[in-house]
Design a protein around this motif. Sequence first.
Motif: not given
Length: 244
Positions: A151, A154, A163
Amino acid sequence: MNDYWNAAAHVTLPVKRVNGHWELLYGGDTGVRDGTYGELRVAVSSIEDAAIRERLTKITTVKALDEGAELRVALRDPSGKLIDDKQIGIDVADLPSGCTRWEAIKIGPQTPATKPMDSKRGGLWIRQRGVDRTDLVCSSVAMPEEFKPGHATAISLNHACTLLSEKYETQRISHTLNVYQHVFYCESGSSKPRWLPLDVLRNGVIADMEHGILADAWKTLEQQLGFRPMPKPEANSRGRRRNR
């Protein structure tokens, strides 16, 4: 309607325009004293003056922060200690209660949602619709190192906050954060870092600042609109201390 008007201390009055003034829908005066502030919600089609209708519905967008600008997110990490507001340069009144973690993120490249605003670079924009609605629109967000490679980026500011909450706010069932209260930007024009919540940028409450990101963005917005949007009532009632 914003939370200020949804509070128990306020009521919704069904009204009808009669002979140039407002009456209760079922007859009689509203009983509201002169000088009272409120919000009037009507169908755009009911505004007869075309010039006023156009002015009240015009959408203006101004870039406030550029791609690469750093933002900070305040989180409630049960394993941490309370954030030292004096050390990081933040007004304690702006910090959500119980926050123990201060994570850095950066505004990333454009996304499909922000490409119409800038076809080359990402950023964060103030978007104003007439006098009644102000939003912040942000492009992608570069996450901290510990989120790579899965990740690393974003797709939005809301996604970034989710997150972060999932990783650090393990005590929570829901991981949706209010980005206007938990995300901070660094205001320029001061000798020391000064972090303010995005809620300040959205509402434009520092009207008298002569320098900095907020003043520049709202000055441009005012020039394009031809007027200055009124700050939300709840922003003026927070009792924030201001030091120049």
